[in-house]
Design an enzyme around this catalytic site. Structure first.
Site, PDB file in Angstrom:
ATOM      1  N   ASN A  88       0.839  -1.191   0.000  1.00  0.00           N
ATOM      2  CA  ASN A  88       0.000   0.000   0.000  1.00  0.00           C
ATOM      3  C   ASN A  88       0.878   1.246   0.000  1.00  0.00           C
ATOM      4  O   ASN A  88       1.856   1.327   0.742  1.00  0.00           O
ATOM      5  CB  ASN A  88      -0.893   0.008   1.240  1.00  0.00           C
ATOM      6  CG  ASN A  88      -1.877  -1.150   1.240  1.00  0.00           C
ATOM      7  OD1 ASN A  88      -2.440  -1.491   0.202  1.00  0.00           O
ATOM      8  ND2 ASN A  88      -2.074  -1.771   2.395  1.00  0.00           N
ATOM      9  N   HIS A 101       6.503  -1.958   2.912  1.00  0.00           N
ATOM     10  CA  HIS A 101       6.265  -3.335   3.350  1.00  0.00           C
ATOM     11  C   HIS A 101       5.319  -4.024   2.391  1.00  0.00           C
ATOM     12  O   HIS A 101       4.418  -3.411   1.837  1.00  0.00           O
ATOM     13  CB  HIS A 101       5.713  -3.401   4.788  1.00  0.00           C
ATOM     14  CG  HIS A 101       4.487  -2.572   5.001  1.00  0.00           C
ATOM     15  ND1 HIS A 101       4.530  -1.202   5.147  1.00  0.00           N
ATOM     16  CD2 HIS A 101       3.172  -2.905   5.094  1.00  0.00           C
ATOM     17  CE1 HIS A 101       3.314  -0.728   5.329  1.00  0.00           C
ATOM     18  NE2 HIS A 101       2.450  -1.743   5.284  1.00  0.00           N
TER      19      HIS A 101
HETATM   20  P1  AMP Z   1      -0.459  -0.898   5.918  1.00  0.00           P
HETATM   21  O1  AMP Z   1      -1.862  -0.557   6.295  1.00  0.00           O
HETATM   22  O2  AMP Z   1      -0.335  -1.436   4.515  1.00  0.00           O
HETATM   23  O3  AMP Z   1       0.483   0.229   6.207  1.00  0.00           O
HETATM   24  O4  AMP Z   1      -0.059  -2.127   6.827  1.00  0.00           O
HETATM   25  C1  AMP Z   1       0.525  -2.006   8.082  1.00  0.00           C
HETATM   26  C2  AMP Z   1       0.459  -3.370   8.705  1.00  0.00           C
HETATM   27  O5  AMP Z   1       1.354  -3.389   9.799  1.00  0.00           O
HETATM   28  C3  AMP Z   1      -0.915  -3.737   9.236  1.00  0.00           C
HETATM   29  O6  AMP Z   1      -1.369  -4.951   8.625  1.00  0.00           O
HETATM   30  C4  AMP Z   1      -0.679  -3.909  10.740  1.00  0.00           C
HETATM   31  O7  AMP Z   1      -1.454  -4.937  11.305  1.00  0.00           O
HETATM   32  C5  AMP Z   1       0.809  -4.202  10.783  1.00  0.00           C
HETATM   33  N1  AMP Z   1       1.481  -3.878  12.041  1.00  0.00           N
HETATM   34  C6  AMP Z   1       1.391  -2.712  12.734  1.00  0.00           C
HETATM   35  N2  AMP Z   1       2.170  -2.751  13.828  1.00  0.00           N
HETATM   36  C7  AMP Z   1       2.779  -3.974  13.818  1.00  0.00           C
HETATM   37  C8  AMP Z   1       3.699  -4.622  14.683  1.00  0.00           C
HETATM   38  N3  AMP Z   1       4.199  -4.022  15.799  1.00  0.00           N
HETATM   39  N4  AMP Z   1       4.113  -5.884  14.379  1.00  0.00           N
HETATM   40  C9  AMP Z   1       3.633  -6.496  13.270  1.00  0.00           C
HETATM   41  N5  AMP Z   1       2.763  -5.934  12.403  1.00  0.00           N
HETATM   42  C10 AMP Z   1       2.335  -4.684  12.668  1.00  0.00           C
END
Ligand code: AMP
Length: 114
Positions: A88, A101
């Site tokens: 995203n 990511h």
């Molecule tokens: P996005 O919305 O594409 O920016 O995705 C961010 C992702 O990071 C989401 O799916 C969250 O659940 C994940 N996320 C946020 N904090 C953490 C964390 N501390 N460890 C693992 N995943 C995380």
């Protein structure tokens, strides 16, 4: 900015995460709020804010990233059943963490609406 970045802190080990693969400057770890039975995030250790900044990685790093994602999916047992890889960028895509990511998701038939 990069110093406070959550995923930089996961990459450095400062913030705990369930790391499932680490190689060639890339890290894969389990998403904290999985949206599929298998939901792994793949990041470059080096801070790049999103796909829009991918030129901040070298050509080798970009190539390694693709191979790394494929290896993660294979190791997670998703190769025969299938998986989805998404990244995203920006508000319309609801990017919430501003460190590039890739979501690697599978383990069930995925929604056809995303
Ligand atoms: P996005 O919305 O594409 O920016 O995705 C961010 C992702 O990071 C989401 O799916 C969250 O659940 C994940 N996320 C946020 N904090 C953490 C964390 N501390 N460890 C693992 N995943 C995380």
């Amino acid at each position: 900015m990069a110093d406070a970045c959550l995923f930089c802190r996961i990459a450095s080990g400062e913030v705990p995460a369930t790391v499932v693969r680490r190689d060639k400057g890339m890290v894969a770890f389990l998403d904290i709020a999985p949206k599929a039975p298998v939901h792994v995030l793949v990041i470059p250790e080096r801070h790049v804010a999103s796909m829009a900044g991918v030129e901040g990685l070298t050509p080798d790093e970009r190539a390694d990233m693709l191979a790394f994602i494929a290896a993660v999916a294979r190791e997670q047992g998703l190769e025969s059943t299938g998986y989805r890889v998404t990244a995203n960028h920006g508000p319309d895509a609801l990017q919430s963490v501003h460190h590039l990511h890739w979501h690697v998701m599978g383990g069930t038939p995925l929604s056809d609406t995303m």
